[in-house]
Design an enzyme around this catalytic site. Structure first.
Site: not given
Ligand code: BUP
Length: 461
Positions: A18, A115, A359-361, A341, A380
């Protein structure tokens, strides 16, 4: 700032998934001559969040930090609840205190960006204060369409016999098994929040989404033309959000994986990570290890055993079992540390991302054209995985994850699939094409670039 400079107050929620889109959007907006304040809650749930808040304020000294103190929540009311959901609930229950905070901010706040998890509470406050309110949606446009349509689904015959497949008008049919599984139980905390937010976002002045037209053309078009929900607010697809500024909250030392990646051949490394709050079971971790070893490829694995980072005290060698780290030495890097990442996905040595499809990934993999092997873990992720496939970002192992519950996937199956996708030139070409489309969207004249211009123009009106 002069009196005509818009003052935007951001109200982020909790969890890195978030905060990242907020921080990246804030970094982007700061270059448009906008005055910015950020509502900040300390202490954060995780250490990563605290680091990144500090990084944001260090990188952008002109951004105001507005401290927000939450009312205490009796956690006994929610036994076993996820700590991040609890924080969202705490925020929602303290939200009435935001009104005076926003009203007294100087210069006068001209727009709120909230948010989505707080939308049901912040939008009514904004209306009372006669301040426009935009919502930053933290998942994909397809998920936004589900969020907006789900209350309608419940109110109509479709939802009368319990929750089934959800046919989102004009977008797609989401099978029951791909819904965030919490939605099957209307009494769940997450579900109540989701429904309330879904009803209220239709009253927002606009919705910002971290996606782009070429990735989700159908969902964006139907949200905008009122097919999903009539009179839906304007949707600004401004993604993929990346760190426009190198200092956009990246205080963390990005060095070590990048130094290692620099030594690896182009497209030779499998990057493995399941997000910041998805603990994988020990049994499954061991199978992933077997699979990565058997694949024969180089790999970079960010491994987490707990939901909240500072509780993760397990030693890698105990988690991975005897001899594993020695056997894969030289061709692998396994870490429990926070990594940058985005920088990893941008690196030419990375050839595949085995991901939970948070989603961010997905947006980051799309931005840099890295093929994904999606292995949804919860929430999601399955909806996101449908976009991974439809958008050309990668492939999705549907039977690897829950149909009701998670199952253990064998190391053999993981290794075989990793090998197959790593060697699949068509998958790689499709992902590269998505990366080009993402570039186009963000470049002057592109769809996301124009959305951003429109949003800023609206702020300055
Ligand atoms: Br772990 C990690 N470094 O070491 P998502 C994650 N990230 O930059 P969410 C790092 O965190 P859910 C690390 O690049 C992304 O921007 C990654 O967001 C960054 O999944 C973010 O991908 C992670 O939306 O899990 O929020 O961790 O979807 O289950 O809430």
């Amino acid at each position: 700032p002069d009196r005509d400079t818009p003052h935007v107050i951001f109200i982020p929620s909790a969890g890195m998934g978030h905060l990242y889109p907020f921080f990246r959007f804030i970094a982007a907006l700061s270059s448009y001559g906008v005055d910015i304040s950020v509502v900040t809650i300390l202490p954060t749930v995780s250490a990563a969040e605290a680091d990144h808040f500090a990084g944001l304020f260090a990188a952008f000294p002109s951004i105001r930090r507005i401290d927000f103190h939450l009312l205490p929540l009796d956690t006994n009311e929610f036994p076993g609840a996820d700590p991040f959901f609890l924080r969202w609930e705490e925020l929602r229950r303290s939200a009435h205190l935001l009104g005076p905070l926003i009203a007294s901010a100087t210069p006068r706040v001209s727009t709120i960006v909230s948010d989505v998890t707080l939308a049901s509470h912040v939008i009514p406050i904004a209306k009372e204060l006669h301040i426009p309110c935009h919502v930053l949606f933290i998942s994909c446009a397809t998920m936004l369409s589900l969020n907006a349509y789900f209350p309608v689904y419940l109110d109509t015959k479709a939802g009368m016999d319990g929750i089934g497949d959800v046919d989102i008008p004009g977008v797609c049919r989401i099978p029951k098994s791909s819904l965030p599984q919490a939605l099957l139980d209307l009494n769940k905390l997450f579900t109540k929040q989701f429904i309330e937010n879904g009803r209220e976002i239709t009253k927002a002045d606009g919705i910002l989404v971290n996606t782009f037209d070429a990735l989700e053309p159908k969902a964006l078009a139907t949200l905008r033309d009122g097919t999903v929900v009539t009179r839906f607010p304007p949707v600004f697809a401004i993604g993929p959000l990346t760190s426009h500024s190198p200092a956009a909250g990246e205080r963390v030392d990005a060095g070590f994986p990048l130094a290692w990646l620099a030594e690896q051949p182009t497209r030779s490394v499998v990057y493995v990570a399941f997000g910041n709050r998805n603990a994988v079971t020990l049994d499954q971790i061991r199978e992933i290890a077997v699979g990565l070893e058997a694949s024969g490829f180089r790999f970079l694995w960010v491994l987490k055993t707990t939901v909240v980072d500072h509780e993760d005290t397990a030693e890698l060698k105990d988690v991975l079992g005897d001899g594993f780290l020695e056997r894969v030495k030289g061709r692998s890097l396994v870490t429990k540390a926070w990594v940058d990442q985005e920088a990893i996905l941008k690196h030419p040595a990375v050839g595949l991302y085995l991901s939970h499809s948070g989603w961010n990934s997905v947006a980051e993999a799309a931005a840099y054209g890295v093929p994904m092997l999606a292995w949804p873990r919860g929430g999601d992720h399955r909806v996101n995985a449908t976009v991974v496939v439809s958008g050309g970002v990668g492939v999705w192992m549907e039977h690897w994850s829950w149909d009701g519950e998670d199952r253990l996937v064998s190391g053999k199956e993981i290794g075989d699939k990793v090998k197959e996708v790593m060697l699949d030139a068509a998958v790689r070409a499709r992902a590269a094409k998505v990366g080009e489309e993402a570039d186009k969207a963000l470049t002057e004249g592109g769809s996301s670039y124009r959305s951003m211009q429109q949003f800023v123009a609206k702020l300055k009106n």
